[in-house]
Design a protein around this motif. Structure first.
Motif, PDB file in Angstrom:
ATOM      1  N   UNK A  71       0.864  -1.188   0.000  1.00  0.00           N
ATOM      2  CA  UNK A  71       0.000   0.000   0.000  1.00  0.00           C
ATOM      3  C   UNK A  71       0.895   1.230   0.000  1.00  0.00           C
ATOM      4  N   UNK A  72       1.088   1.860  -1.157  1.00  0.00           N
ATOM      5  CA  UNK A  72       1.993   3.017  -1.244  1.00  0.00           C
ATOM      6  C   UNK A  72       1.597   4.191  -0.349  1.00  0.00           C
ATOM      7  N   UNK A  73       0.350   4.208   0.133  1.00  0.00           N
ATOM      8  CA  UNK A  73      -0.110   5.302   0.982  1.00  0.00           C
ATOM      9  C   UNK A  73      -0.154   4.926   2.463  1.00  0.00           C
ATOM     10  N   UNK A  74       0.335   3.744   2.809  1.00  0.00           N
ATOM     11  CA  UNK A  74       0.266   3.292   4.199  1.00  0.00           C
ATOM     12  C   UNK A  74       1.053   4.243   5.102  1.00  0.00           C
ATOM     13  N   UNK A  75       0.436   4.637   6.214  1.00  0.00           N
ATOM     14  CA  UNK A  75       1.105   5.560   7.123  1.00  0.00           C
ATOM     15  C   UNK A  75       2.162   4.835   7.950  1.00  0.00           C
ATOM     16  N   UNK A  76       3.364   5.337   7.905  1.00  0.00           N
ATOM     17  CA  UNK A  76       4.413   4.957   8.837  1.00  0.00           C
ATOM     18  C   UNK A  76       5.269   6.194   9.052  1.00  0.00           C
ATOM     19  N   UNK A  77       6.206   6.139   9.978  1.00  0.00           N
ATOM     20  CA  UNK A  77       6.922   7.368  10.332  1.00  0.00           C
ATOM     21  C   UNK A  77       7.673   7.981   9.151  1.00  0.00           C
ATOM     22  N   UNK A  78       8.432   7.213   8.350  1.00  0.00           N
ATOM     23  CA  UNK A  78       9.084   7.857   7.206  1.00  0.00           C
ATOM     24  C   UNK A  78       8.093   8.502   6.232  1.00  0.00           C
ATOM     25  N   UNK A  79       6.976   7.842   5.968  1.00  0.00           N
ATOM     26  CA  UNK A  79       5.967   8.416   5.074  1.00  0.00           C
ATOM     27  C   UNK A  79       5.447   9.739   5.619  1.00  0.00           C
ATOM     28  N   UNK A  80       5.142   9.782   6.909  1.00  0.00           N
ATOM     29  CA  UNK A  80       4.585  10.996   7.514  1.00  0.00           C
ATOM     30  C   UNK A  80       5.612  12.125   7.481  1.00  0.00           C
ATOM     31  N   UNK A  81       6.871  11.806   7.761  1.00  0.00           N
ATOM     32  CA  UNK A  81       7.925  12.822   7.680  1.00  0.00           C
ATOM     33  C   UNK A  81       8.043  13.336   6.251  1.00  0.00           C
ATOM     34  N   UNK A  82       8.038  12.443   5.272  1.00  0.00           N
ATOM     35  CA  UNK A  82       8.183  12.848   3.873  1.00  0.00           C
ATOM     36  C   UNK A  82       7.061  13.780   3.442  1.00  0.00           C
ATOM     37  N   UNK A  83       5.862  13.464   3.847  1.00  0.00           N
ATOM     38  CA  UNK A  83       4.722  14.286   3.421  1.00  0.00           C
ATOM     39  C   UNK A  83       4.701  15.635   4.121  1.00  0.00           C
ATOM     40  N   UNK A  84       5.066  15.651   5.408  1.00  0.00           N
ATOM     41  CA  UNK A  84       5.052  16.917   6.131  1.00  0.00           C
ATOM     42  C   UNK A  84       6.195  17.825   5.729  1.00  0.00           C
ATOM     43  N   UNK A  85       7.364  17.242   5.501  1.00  0.00           N
ATOM     44  CA  UNK A  85       8.535  18.056   5.200  1.00  0.00           C
ATOM     45  C   UNK A  85       8.834  18.129   3.712  1.00  0.00           C
ATOM     46  N   UNK A  86       7.973  17.469   2.915  1.00  0.00           N
ATOM     47  CA  UNK A  86       8.086  17.479   1.448  1.00  0.00           C
ATOM     48  C   UNK A  86       9.506  17.141   1.010  1.00  0.00           C
ATOM     49  N   UNK A  87       9.986  16.039   1.556  1.00  0.00           N
ATOM     50  CA  UNK A  87      11.312  15.564   1.206  1.00  0.00           C
ATOM     51  C   UNK A  87      11.191  14.156   0.643  1.00  0.00           C
ATOM     52  N   UNK A  88      12.274  13.625   0.132  1.00  0.00           N
ATOM     53  CA  UNK A  88      12.265  12.283  -0.410  1.00  0.00           C
ATOM     54  C   UNK A  88      12.166  11.237   0.688  1.00  0.00           C
ATOM     55  N   UNK A  89      11.798  10.028   0.292  1.00  0.00           N
ATOM     56  CA  UNK A  89      11.633   8.956   1.266  1.00  0.00           C
ATOM     57  C   UNK A  89      12.952   8.576   1.944  1.00  0.00           C
ATOM     58  N   UNK A  90      14.060   8.657   1.210  1.00  0.00           N
ATOM     59  CA  UNK A  90      15.342   8.321   1.828  1.00  0.00           C
ATOM     60  C   UNK A  90      15.663   9.278   2.967  1.00  0.00           C
ATOM     61  N   UNK A  91      15.538  10.586   2.714  1.00  0.00           N
ATOM     62  CA  UNK A  91      15.811  11.578   3.754  1.00  0.00           C
ATOM     63  C   UNK A  91      14.859  11.393   4.928  1.00  0.00           C
TER      64      UNK A  91
END
Length: 349
Positions: free
Chosen positions: A268-288
């Motif tokens: 599920x590409x939209x599944x919430x986990x901490x890296x996903x939430x950080x990426x969406x809030x800080x508009x950064x890549x998944x690696x960062x």
């Protein structure tokens, strides 16, 4: 808290989640953890044998799920998590609870039509699940109907009998503690399900709050009972003890987010986990975002280690409890890092 949907798209190309290369096994580079000895294979196998017999006798899941059972490695998990476990009976009790919690999560909470799970109507299912742990009291005819209903499906049976078997090796206060911690877990399930239904993307702090409820606390709150003693309620309830308990639980839950990351993205590409939430809030890549999640975990772990060490110096009983928390966190990390059936790491290093 606003529940207005505000879901920015996942950073990166649309197929990033499915094209993400992963590597098998090993610890996450840069993650703060304590190494532990491998689990005793004979002890783990015996716990697994007892759990499988228990699950079969109660008809907790169909034969088609046997691969999931063996792949999870429940016996190895509890042997790693409770290295000071007093005996096989107590380790098996911990395994029954772990298995029951996973059955409830899989059958009631995760979006899976094949297992009948759905986030829609989750509250109604979870209140019945809580009732399997926290018995109904009322007119005899309704209590009889309730008792019949609690045996009506696998998740309810698993909760009912796992708690009953745990209560046989724990004190009443330890059992009541667990019942309340499972209610906290259910509250976290409800929050995650509500955000999924409304497509709400929480702030990082909001997500971490949710994960303090939807986390491994019911597993860690039994460490004294499984080790064969009791941290008295008057001590357990102290704010500083509650804090180190919460820190340990939060750290190990973020570990789960990090090791589950590629598996969840693939499903599920939209599944919430901490890296996903950080990426969406800080508009950064998944690696960062992933690497920042590692940093957040490390800061929580450092706080747990520092504060639990100070508390441990005040009492041998508190020292034993703090060591039990630390052992669970370390053993659970080892289980995640070596369970290649379930977990693969993103190739970010």
């Amino acid at each position: 808290m606003s529940t207005t949907p505000s879901s920015p798209s996942l950073p990166g190309p649309p197929n990033l989640a499915r094209s993400l290369k992963a590597r098998r096994g090993g610890a996450i580079p840069g993650l703060k953890y304590r190494q532990v000895a491998p689990a005793d294979p004979e002890k783990a196998a015996e716990v697994d044998r007892r759990l499988e017999e228990w699950a079969r006798d109660l008809d907790l899941f169909p034969p088609a799920w046997s691969g999931d059972f063996s792949g999870f490695q429940f016996g190895r998990a509890v042997v790693l998590q409770h290295p000071a476990g007093a005996d096989l009976e107590r380790l098996t009790a911990a395994g029954k609870l772990l298995l029951a919690e996973n059955i409830v999560d899989s059958c009631y909470c995760e979006e899976d039509e094949g297992r009948g799970a759905s986030r829609s109507g989750l509250g109604g299912r979870l209140i019945m699940a809580q009732s399997a742990l926290d018995p109904f009291h009322g007119p005899p005819e309704y209590q009889e109907q309730w008792a019949h209903g609690m045996q009506g499906d696998g998740p309810l049976r698993s909760y009912h009998w796992a708690l009953k078997d745990y209560a046989a090796v724990a004190t009443p206060s330890q059992t009541d503690r667990l019942v309340h911690d499972l209610a906290r877990l259910h509250l976290g399930y409800l929050a995650e399900g509500a955000w999924s239904e409304t497509r709400y993307v929480p702030h990082v702090w909001e997500y971490l709050v949710m994960r303090q409820f939807n986390n491994f606390r019911p597993c860690l709150s039994i460490v004294d009972a499984i080790d064969g003693y009791e941290l008295p309620e008057a001590l357990y309830a102290r704010p500083e003890i509650q804090r180190i308990t919460a820190l340990a639980c939060n750290a190990t839950t973020i570990v789960n987010d990090l090791y589950s990351f590629t598996k969840e993205l693939a499903g599920d590409p939209d599944h919430l986990n901490l890296p996903q939430v950080i990426a969406r809030n800080e508009r950064c890549g998944l690696k960062a975002a992933y690497l920042k999640a590692v940093e957040i975990h490390n800061r929580i772990m450092e706080a747990f280690e520092e504060e639990s060490a100070l508390l441990a110096a005040t009492s041998p009983l508190i020292e034993r409890y703090a060591q039990g928390l630390s052992d669970w966190v370390a053993g659970n990390h080892e289980w995640h890092a070596t369970n290649t059936h379930r977990y693969h790491l993103p190739n970010y290093w």
